[in-house]
Design an enzyme around this catalytic site. Structure first.
Site, short mmCIF file in Angstrom:
data_model
loop_
_atom_site.label_atom_id
_atom_site.label_comp_id
_atom_site.label_asym_id
_atom_site.label_seq_id
_atom_site.Cartn_x
_atom_site.Cartn_y
_atom_site.Cartn_z
N GLY A 166 -27.70 -35.30 17.61
CA GLY A 166 -26.52 -36.06 18.00
C GLY A 166 -26.68 -36.93 19.24
O GLY A 166 -25.69 -37.45 19.76
N LYS A 191 -9.72 -33.66 25.64
CA LYS A 191 -9.50 -34.88 24.86
C LYS A 191 -8.14 -34.92 24.15
O LYS A 191 -7.58 -36.00 23.95
CB LYS A 191 -10.60 -35.04 23.81
CG LYS A 191 -11.98 -35.24 24.42
CD LYS A 191 -12.99 -35.48 23.31
CE LYS A 191 -14.41 -35.37 23.81
NZ LYS A 191 -15.38 -35.72 22.76
N TYR A 240 -26.89 -32.08 20.39
CA TYR A 240 -28.10 -32.76 20.91
C TYR A 240 -28.91 -31.86 21.84
O TYR A 240 -30.01 -32.22 22.25
CB TYR A 240 -27.74 -34.07 21.61
CG TYR A 240 -26.78 -33.92 22.75
CD1 TYR A 240 -25.41 -34.06 22.54
CD2 TYR A 240 -27.23 -33.62 24.04
CE1 TYR A 240 -24.52 -33.90 23.58
CE2 TYR A 240 -26.35 -33.46 25.08
CZ TYR A 240 -24.99 -33.60 24.85
OH TYR A 240 -24.11 -33.44 25.88
N VAL A 298 -11.76 -21.54 5.95
CA VAL A 298 -11.56 -22.51 4.86
C VAL A 298 -10.24 -23.26 5.01
O VAL A 298 -10.15 -24.45 4.71
CB VAL A 298 -11.64 -21.78 3.49
CG1 VAL A 298 -11.40 -22.75 2.34
CG2 VAL A 298 -12.99 -21.10 3.35
#
Ligand code: ATR
Length: 278
Positions: A242, A47, A221, A156
């Protein structure tokens, strides 16, 4: 899901999955263009790379920084108007270009507002994850005007980077790195922890018990119930997988290719049947 949608629209098209090595992504997109494909969907890890490989970026891809849908468009030689290939009959001499879109980001909001039915504007949300999916979710939630956004990530510094980006692009949205001090409407998991059944929880329930949230949405999902979903259910939360996100990004992609409204109900039942066998 796509083939069910295509059939419902009465189109003589097929949707197929191809396993493409990242080094060959450009060749694959060029090949699809040469063969006059109507469009493509892309998934991990393509992507981001595709941002550099399409001829034109739609505003959605520019805004969210990833391409999950490509539409091929053509214009007859010497012409000025680009049309989706789906609207072009025959094989006239034509130029073809690729246009990159992002349908993932809007699907996040659509799915959360549908089920668990949370109005995101003004809501307090704890978002887990600051990878590709986490960043897109964080930016899209900020664009939606959430009331307060808490970002937690194993590393973090990546959550801090995303918080910094939100601070610049959506300065009106309060964003903090770390757990909230009070209740939230939603805990949204955008990490990959949970893809495997014995994965650890993506949050520290000693630091933030799930009884503090009304709802848990896991972008995963499959499996149908992740450890986080199980823990959320045990804590009395509304729990959603999801699958709705997957459905809505696909439905919108079909709309981009066809210019028609997607038959969402038919696509949803095909998706549930294929993923869960129900
Ligand atoms: P995607 O494109 O699916 O978001 P990614 O960019 O590799 O994939 O991001 C994976 C996310 O899941 C990251 O937020 C990652 O945390 P790190 O940034 O610390 O790597 C998170 N993640 C993966 N495995 C995890 C685990 N076992 N526990 C907690 N977080 C995990």
């Amino acid at each position: 899901m796509q083939n069910a949608g295509i059939a419902e629209l009465g189109l003589n098209w097929g949707y197929l999955a191809f396993d493409v090595h990242p080094d060959l992504l450009r060749a694959a997109i060029d090949g699809a263009r040469a063969m006059k494909f109507i469009g493509l969907n892309l998934t991990v890890p393509h992507k981001l790379m595709a941002l550099q490989m399409v001829d034109v970026l739609d505003e959605s891809a520019r805004t969210w920084g990833a391409v999950n849908t490509i539409r091929f468009e053509a214009r007859v030689a010497g012409g000025t108007v680009w049309q989706p290939l789906s609207e072009i009959e025959g094989y006239a001499e034509m130029e073809v270009r690729s246009v990159g879109f992002n349908t993932d980001a809007d699907a996040i909001v659509k799915s959360i507002e549908e089920d668990p039915g949370i109005k995101l504007r003004g809501a307090r949300v704890l978002l887990l994850g600051a990878g590709g999916a986490g960043r897109t979710a964080a930016l899209r939630l900020a664009a939606e005007g959430v009331g307060e956004l808490f970002l937690v990530n194993r590393t973090v510094s990546k959550a801090a980077d995303v918080a910094g980006e939100i601070g610049k692009r959506f300065p009106g949205v309060p964003v903090r790195v770390g757990y909230p001090s009070g209740p939230v409407e939603l805990v949204l998991n955008a990490t990959s922890a949970g893809l495997k059944l014995n994965d650890p929880l993506p949050l520290d329930v000693a630091a933030y018990p799930l009884s503090q949230t009304a709802a848990v949405y896991d972008m995963i999902y499959r499996p149908a119930e992740t450890p986080l979903m199980k823990a959320g259910r045990a804590a009395g939360c509304r729990v959603t997988s999801g699958i709705g996100m997957l459905l809505h990004q696909g439905a919108h992609a079909l709309e981009i290719w066809t210019g028609r409204k997607a038959p969402v109900a038919a696509m949803r039942s095909a998706l549930l049947k294929n993923v869960y066998g129900t």
